[in-house]
Design an enzyme around this catalytic site. Structure first.
Site, PDB file in Angstrom:
ATOM      1  N   GLN A 315     -92.809   3.866  22.753  1.00 51.66           N
ATOM      2  CA  GLN A 315     -92.978   3.368  21.390  1.00 51.66           C
ATOM      3  C   GLN A 315     -92.904   1.848  21.379  1.00 51.66           C
ATOM      4  O   GLN A 315     -92.123   1.275  22.137  1.00 51.66           O
ATOM      5  CB  GLN A 315     -91.831   3.875  20.509  1.00 51.66           C
ATOM      6  CG  GLN A 315     -91.810   5.361  20.306  1.00 51.66           C
ATOM      7  CD  GLN A 315     -90.583   5.759  19.499  1.00 51.66           C
ATOM      8  OE1 GLN A 315     -89.457   5.530  19.925  1.00 51.66           O
ATOM      9  NE2 GLN A 315     -90.797   6.333  18.340  1.00 51.66           N
ATOM     10  N   LYS A 399     -89.122   5.651   3.389  1.00 47.15           N
ATOM     11  CA  LYS A 399     -89.992   5.116   4.446  1.00 47.15           C
ATOM     12  C   LYS A 399     -91.456   5.028   4.011  1.00 47.15           C
ATOM     13  O   LYS A 399     -91.866   5.664   3.041  1.00 47.15           O
ATOM     14  CB  LYS A 399     -89.891   5.955   5.709  1.00 47.15           C
ATOM     15  CG  LYS A 399     -90.494   7.346   5.554  1.00 47.15           C
ATOM     16  CD  LYS A 399     -90.743   7.993   6.911  1.00 47.15           C
ATOM     17  CE  LYS A 399     -91.285   9.402   6.722  1.00 47.15           C
ATOM     18  NZ  LYS A 399     -91.702  10.026   7.948  1.00 47.15           N
ATOM     19  N   HIS A 445     -85.960   0.859  11.000  1.00 47.31           N
ATOM     20  CA  HIS A 445     -86.658   1.279  12.216  1.00 47.31           C
ATOM     21  C   HIS A 445     -88.118   1.021  11.923  1.00 47.31           C
ATOM     22  O   HIS A 445     -88.594   1.372  10.842  1.00 47.31           O
ATOM     23  CB  HIS A 445     -86.565   2.781  12.483  1.00 47.31           C
ATOM     24  CG  HIS A 445     -85.203   3.371  12.432  1.00 47.31           C
ATOM     25  ND1 HIS A 445     -84.549   3.761  13.566  1.00 47.31           N
ATOM     26  CD2 HIS A 445     -84.399   3.691  11.402  1.00 47.31           C
ATOM     27  CE1 HIS A 445     -83.384   4.302  13.213  1.00 47.31           C
ATOM     28  NE2 HIS A 445     -83.276   4.272  11.914  1.00 47.31           N
TER      29      HIS A 445
HETATM   30 ZN   LIG Z   1     -85.036   3.788  15.544  1.00 45.41          ZN
END
Ligand SMILES: [Zn+2]
Ligand SMILES: [Zn+2]
Length: 571
Positions: A315, A399, A445
């Site tokens: 990622q 999110k 995040h």
């Molecule tokens: Zn994360």
């Protein structure tokens, strides 16, 4: 509109069943609903349908359509229905399961089917249809039931819409990244060493390196700091993070000398450890940690799919630790980053979703409102449309998900910005505020491309393997026509290599046309063809992937052209 199309497609499935019954009177009929992109009908027949049967069935369907039979609804008693469908065991089973005494039946011409509708008014309304494939399907989808034969088809309101759809299917097949990955020698997956684990071949690894190098530079430019960590961490930390409790089934866990470790499925805990390694002041925030983090997750074998669903992936992961009042600025920064990055890789169209507070959640009303508003206003300030999924957020924060649309308008998951009010609690992250108190930072995040594997799959399909020059693993192929030009080919190639241009020479003793054809199959942006004439004049005969044969150019002219294209990252 969609309802209409569903009625049309379902009507087409009746016509197909009618045609099949006329051609193969021994078949037993099961069910024939409309589905996402068309319709199907399940048949029980001893002999398997052959692909060439489809054309014959289509022909019979065309006749029924031409006859312009009206679809007529009839309500009859169960008893009558059982008599009407006495020779159709699957229909009998369905009728017996129905509640009440009335059964609805649709007829067109001599054909009748057990059906609730709706239908179009006449078979004549079906203007554009196509049968697509034959597959096996268990009755009711249960393995112990008889295996039926399913014929898939599709139907559209106009011939043009059908043609566009069929063309897109063909195009999607040609672009399949698993097929192109093999043809272009980019990557492979070997079930014998582990499904869902990707091996990058030299050209694939190079492509990935180019993407990663670009991202590393951009992150540094935008005030991120690179961090790195190990692949395995003791189970204790996964207990602190909650993964051990909620995510254990997806993790690879093992014991060594009585100590239990897990291969990391996420990078967040490592980044929080680094945050916690010293006292932080409000003046230090925001802190943006970035890692190309390699993670492993135990996805079910059935869902694995090429590079799109894998078990080991990397990622482009970052965690931003900030003050509540910095949230909006940080989220706007991430959205900007996503838009700029996607543009560079040739994507300009998005599908965006915002997931808000679920009924069960942690965190104060104030922080939820602040974070959700920050996400909304960041999207608004960029003029981006989004869909809200009320209450669909994680229990620990709202999110944004961003999907890019590719050349065929298909959406692909990439970026996510997730607010997290939970992990800073679990890890007891603090900073010293301006009035000397210990406070909790907010954590974000975020990924931009998401998984490098999935993004490579997306790129391959978007470009059908013909990558822009700056990303092409081989940017130029030098092709000497005869042995006499080998020395000049070497000079040209080394001149290009001096400029960091990725070049190969094809000195094989093959026909020129054969070599060109192979260069085209490998989707190389430029081929430089060299013979006696070019050697004498200090030129190359240029063949561009985009514009074809462009004739003789001086070497320096070509060097300038390709260098500009690379620097400007021309799509
Ligand atoms: Zn994360
Ligand atoms: Zn029907």
């Amino acid at each position: 509109m969609t309802e209409n199309l569903d009625a049309l497609r379902h009507s087409c499935s009746h016509v197909m069943a009618d045609a099949v019954k006329r051609l193969f009177p021994d078949v037993k009929l099961a069910i024939g609903p409309a589905i996402e992109d068309g319709f199907y009908y399940d048949f029980d027949r001893e002999e398997p349908f052959k692909p060439e049967d489809l054309a014959v069935i289509e022909k019979e369907m065309a006749k029924i359509i031409k006859e312009g039979r009206d679809f007529l609804k009839e309500d009859i008693s169960k008893k009558e229905a059982l008599e009407l469908f006495a020779k159709e065991p699957y229909k009998v089973e369905l009728i017996n399961k129905l509640e009440g005494d009335q059964v609805s039946v649709y007829r067109h011409g001599g054909f009748a089917d057990l059906c609730k509708g709706p239908h179009v008014s006449s078979t004549g309304e079906i203007k554009a249809f196509k049968l697509l494939s034959i597959a096996g399907a268990y009755w009711h989808g249960i393995e112990t039931n008889p295996m039926l034969q399913r014929i898939y088809g599709t139907c559209f309101k106009t011939k043009e819409a059908l043609e566009t759809y069929l063309k897109n299917i063909e195009e999607a097949k040609k672009r399949d990244h698993r097929r192109l990955g093999k043809e272009l020698d980019l990557f492979s997956i070997h079930d014998e060493v582990g499904p869902g684990l990707v091996f990058y071949h030299p050209k694939g690894a190079l492509l990935r390196m180019l993407i990663e190098d670009y991202e590393k530079k951009e992150h540094l430019r935008r005030g991120y700091q690179m961090v790195m960590g190990p692949h395995i961490l003791k189970s204790d930390i996964w207990m602190t993070s909650g993964h051990y409790e909620y995510y254990k089934d997806n993790m690879y866990i093992f014991k060594v000398e009585n100590e239990e470790y897990a291969i990391k499925p996420m990078n967040c805990p490592g980044h929080m450890l680094i945050y916690k390694s010293k006292m932080r002041s409000y003046r230090d925030l925001p802190l943006r940690y970035f890692e190309l983090g390699n993670v492993h997750r135990r996805e079910k074998t059935g869902v694995l799919h090429g590079l799109l669903r894998v078990r080991g992936f990397t990622q482009d992961d970052a965690h931003i630790f900030c003050l509540p009042e910095q949230l909006e600025q940080e989220i706007t920064g991430v959205i900007d980053f996503v838009i700029d990055t996607m543009k560079v890789f040739g994507f300009n169209d998005y599908k965006i979703g915002l997931s808000t507070r679920p009924p069960k959640s942690i965190g104060t009303d104030e922080i939820w409102e602040r974070a959700t508003n920050a996400l909304k206003s960041a999207l608004k300030s960029k003029g981006m449309n989004y869909e809200v999924s009320e209450g669909e957020g994680a229990f620990y924060g709202p999110k944004i998900d961003i999907m890019v649309k590719d050349a065929l308008s298909r959406p692909w998951q990439c970026a996510t910005v997730q607010c997290d009010f939970f992990l800073p609690e679990r890890f007891d992250l603090t900073y010293i505020s301006s009035d000397g108190k210990k406070e909790r930072p907010v954590m974000l995040h975020r990924v931009i491309l998401g998984s490098m594997e999935r993004f490579m799959g997306t790129l391959i399909e978007h470009y059908a393997g013909a990558f822009p020059v700056w990303l092409a693993p081989v940017q130029a192929l030098v092709i000497p026509i005869t042995d006499r030009s080998h020395d000049y080919a070497d000079i040209v190639a080394s001149r290009l290599r001096d400029e960091d241009i990725r070049v190969e020479i094809d000195k094989r003793n093959e026909k020129l046309q054969y070599k060109i054809r192979e260069g085209e199959m490998n989707k190389i942006p430029y081929m430089l063809i060299i013979g006696d004439k070019e050697k004498e004049a200090g030129t190359v005969s240029l063949r561009a992937r985009k514009s074809g044969d462009t004739g003789a150019v001086k070497i320096e002219e070509f060097v300038d052209r390709i260098k500009n294209e690379i620097t400007d990252k021309v799509i």
